[in-house]
Design a protein around this motif. Structure first.
Motif, PDB file in Angstrom:
ATOM      1  N   LEU A 471       0.856  -1.178   0.000  1.00  0.00           N
ATOM      2  CA  LEU A 471       0.000   0.000   0.000  1.00  0.00           C
ATOM      3  C   LEU A 471       0.896   1.233   0.000  1.00  0.00           C
ATOM      4  N   VAL A 472       0.723   2.095  -1.011  1.00  0.00           N
ATOM      5  CA  VAL A 472       1.504   3.335  -1.089  1.00  0.00           C
ATOM      6  C   VAL A 472       0.573   4.492  -0.739  1.00  0.00           C
ATOM      7  N   TYR A 473       0.939   5.245   0.290  1.00  0.00           N
ATOM      8  CA  TYR A 473       0.127   6.392   0.709  1.00  0.00           C
ATOM      9  C   TYR A 473       1.008   7.621   0.763  1.00  0.00           C
ATOM     10  N   SER A 474       0.427   8.730   1.136  1.00  0.00           N
ATOM     11  CA  SER A 474       1.200   9.967   1.181  1.00  0.00           C
ATOM     12  C   SER A 474       2.145   9.911   2.370  1.00  0.00           C
ATOM     13  N   GLY A 475       3.405   9.721   2.073  1.00  0.00           N
ATOM     14  CA  GLY A 475       4.378   9.725   3.153  1.00  0.00           C
ATOM     15  C   GLY A 475       4.907   8.358   3.521  1.00  0.00           C
ATOM     16  N   GLY A 476       4.480   7.300   2.832  1.00  0.00           N
ATOM     17  CA  GLY A 476       5.044   6.009   3.199  1.00  0.00           C
ATOM     18  C   GLY A 476       4.487   4.835   2.422  1.00  0.00           C
ATOM     19  N   ILE A 477       5.017   3.666   2.762  1.00  0.00           N
ATOM     20  CA  ILE A 477       4.588   2.414   2.151  1.00  0.00           C
ATOM     21  C   ILE A 477       4.269   1.440   3.272  1.00  0.00           C
TER      22      ILE A 477
END
Ligand SMILES: [Zn+2]
Length: 634
Positions: A471-477
């Motif tokens: 899962l790739v989100y704003s600010g990390g994986i």
């Protein structure tokens, strides 16, 4: 010779102990109930009988304190019964009235005898684990400062007790966006164990558990843990009581003030919010259906029955006792569950939950902590159930959405073999080419915000138990490994994450390292109010911590503008002048940035309030504190 002397001395000791044995019985406290039929000091035996309270037709509840017995001999407690059915296989005893243990008994003549050596010469003894009105007040006191809970008195019983309604929700999310759930307990006062179950449920609902958090943001949970406060107070039984059984009083006109008030509150809340779930929690007569937990529903087929079975399945996946179903009684027409079923046209399901007495004595003995665990599972299943409802703003990407953000790498085949998939089919990897196949879901996020991310697949014995999901989100994986043999055909949460506007976030299912078939079906992004963002400034990284509060004085809302130069744990609390917590405005981990939060005082009276801010950088740097006065002028 020495042995004979010891035996003689022991004999003398027992005789003298008997001479000084002076058994007393106390029932002068809340919830106590028993009539003394006989006390035999020499035999260390008492015989008691449950007393009928006004209106009662069954003598079931006994709860007494026995003192002064001989601690070297078995104390024999004989409970006279009118109907063997009502006397539990296991009774309960306690030295302190708080911690309880089970004790088995045997039927003999007109009584059931419970016999044991008790090393302390004073015990409480009861038909089950008692839960009296004062226990409810203690629960209320424990939650007085809880930011998610409000407790109101909605009626006064015939005996003068307050009927308590607990409302649990996340106050920073507008109530208009929420579902409503109702739970009742103790429509039958003798069923004291149901209160421990509801305490477990309430403790879960107000906890920091992620599922509870998500449920509070989406739902208003309304609980009346003790309907028949009078009988809980005076040690009555309540079942079948005159003039009408509490749970047969729901067809109008109702007799009991609690029933009248709850009917009105349920109707009102169902006008304001979508009432999804109604559960009346029972704990039936001991001796029948022990070691069993089940639901009754007036709807034995059709959509409400299917919804209940889905909830039941979710419960059973949360590690609790097995939740079954049983056919309805013929006389069920006037129960709370049936009343709700008939008056709430769009409810998902309405049901009575029966948690049978547990008489097992193996190493999973059903004790009070386990009743509470049972309650927590009921809440977890609710959270899972609500997560499976589609809500405004949900973004769903199905495996067929290849023109709208789904990228398929490698050779996948479509299938409809296992039901419960999203859309028209799902994909499987053929259990081949491990490491070469993936499906990437890239949503188009309309605006920066927080989303709870869900994944869906169909499960079966022939699935990989180690499916990697990135899962790739704003600010990390966030990397997760999923067992696709279980928990299929539902939306399974991967957590809540921040996403920027556009298509920089994604979820990728791959077959790398898989040990059987891998399924790629659908992914859901559900917007969640994380209780902060009304204005988020992405340009610029602040140099220092700072907080600006404006306008102040305010009416009805005030802004908190927060500059956070490094990722931090942020807490903002609002207090009134007495020091009582009015609101937990913020309790979140926040990334570096400039945030504006809004505190709305429309439900508060004019006056002075205080805010307290604690910001702890996650890198361990010194925390930042800020507090001050707020003036609300209406
Ligand atoms: Zn009942």
């Amino acid at each position: 010779m020495l042995n004979r002397i010891l035996k003689y001395l022991l004999f003398k000791l027992l005789i003298s102990a008997n001479l000084f044995t002076q058994i007393t019985i106390d029932t002068n406290y809340e919830g106590a109930n028993s009539r003394i039929l006989n006390i035999n000091n020499a035999a260390n035996t008492v015989k008691i009988e449950s007393q009928l309270r006004s209106g009662d037709v069954h003598n079931v509840v006994f709860y007494l304190k026995i003192s002064g017995f001989n601690t070297l001999l078995p104390l024999k407690i004989q409970v006279k019964y009118s109907q063997q059915y009502y006397v539990p296989v296991l009774a309960a005893y306690s030295y302190d009235g708080v911690n309880w243990s089970r004790i088995t008994g045997t039927f003999s003549g007109d009584s059931k005898e419970f016999s044991a050596v008790f090393p302390q010469n004073s015990i409480y003894f009861a038909h089950g684990f008692p839960y009296v009105y004062n226990d409810l007040l203690n629960l209320e006191n424990r939650l007085l400062l809880n930011p998610y809970t409000s407790i109101t008195n909605i009626a006064v019983s015939h005996g003068g007790g307050n009927i308590k309604l607990f409302t649990i929700t996340e106050p920073c999310v507008h109530d208009s966006d929420k579902q409503v759930i109702w739970i009742l307990g103790r429509n039958h006062a003798m069923e004291s164990h149901s209160n421990y179950i509801l305490e477990g449920l309430i403790d879960f609902l107000v906890s920091g558990d992620f599922k509870a958090d998500m449920l509070r943001r989406q739902s208003i949970i309304k609980i009346v843990p003790m309907m028949d406060v009078d009988k809980a107070f005076n040690g009555g039984t309540g079942k079948d009581q005159l003039p009408v059984d509490f749970n047969r009083d729901w067809d109008s006109p109702s007799y009991w003030p609690a029933v009248i008030a709850v009917k009105q509150k349920i109707t009102e809340s169902a006008i304001q919010n979508h009432l999804r779930i109604f559960i009346d929690s029972h704990n039936p007569f001991p001796g029948q259906n022990d070691n069993n937990t089940w639901f009754y529903s007036r709807q034995e087929s059709g959509p409400r029955s299917i919804n209940l079975d889905f909830y039941r399945r979710l419960l059973n996946e949360n590690g609790g006792y097995v939740f079954n179903r049983q056919p309805l009684y013929a006389t069920d027409g006037q129960t709370s569950a049936s009343w709700v079923d008939s008056v709430i046209s769009n409810i998902d399901f309405s049901t009575s939950l029966e948690t049978g007495w547990v008489t097992r004595t193996d190493n999973v003995q059903w004790t009070l902590p386990l009743y509470k665990l049972h309650g927590a599972v009921i809440g977890k299943g609710m959270a899972d159930y609500i997560n499976n409802l589609l809500q405004p703003g949900d973004i769903i990407l199905d495996n067929t959405d290849t023109l709208a953000g789904v990228t398929i790498n490698g050779a996948w085949s479509s299938s409809t073999f296992i039901p419960g998939y999203w859309g028209i089919n799902y994909l499987h990897d053929g259990n081949s080419g491990q490491g070469s196949k993936s499906v990437k879901y890239t949503p188009q996020i309309p605006g920066m915000g927080y989303y709870e991310v869900f994944i869906r697949y169909t499960s079966d014995a022939g699935r990989s138990t180690i499916v990697p999901v990135k899962l790739v989100y704003s600010g990390g994986i966030k990397d997760t490994i999923i067992n696709q043999e279980i928990r299929g055909s539902q939306w399974l949460s991967l957590g809540m994450y921040r996403f920027d506007a556009g298509n920089t976030g994604s979820v990728t299912v791959s077959n790398s390292g898989a040990n059987d078939f891998v399924i790629a079906d659908a992914v859901k992004f559900s917007p969640r109010n994380n209780c902060n963002p009304i204005g988020f400034v992405t340009t610029g990284i602040p140099v220092n911590f700072s907080l600006k509060v404006y306008p102040n004085p305010f009416n009805p809302s005030v802004n908190f503008e927060l500059n956070i130069p490094s990722n931090s744990d942020v807490e903002i609390l609002i207090y009134d002048v007495t020091g009582k917590l009015v609101k937990k405005l913020m309790s979140e981990k926040l990334f570096t940035g400039i945030y504006t939060f809004n505190f709305n005082g429309e439900n508060l009276s004019s006056g002075i309030y205080f805010y307290k801010t604690v910001i702890k950088p996650v890198n361990g740097n010194n925390p930042y504190f800020n507090s001050g006065k707020l003036v609300l002028i209406k």
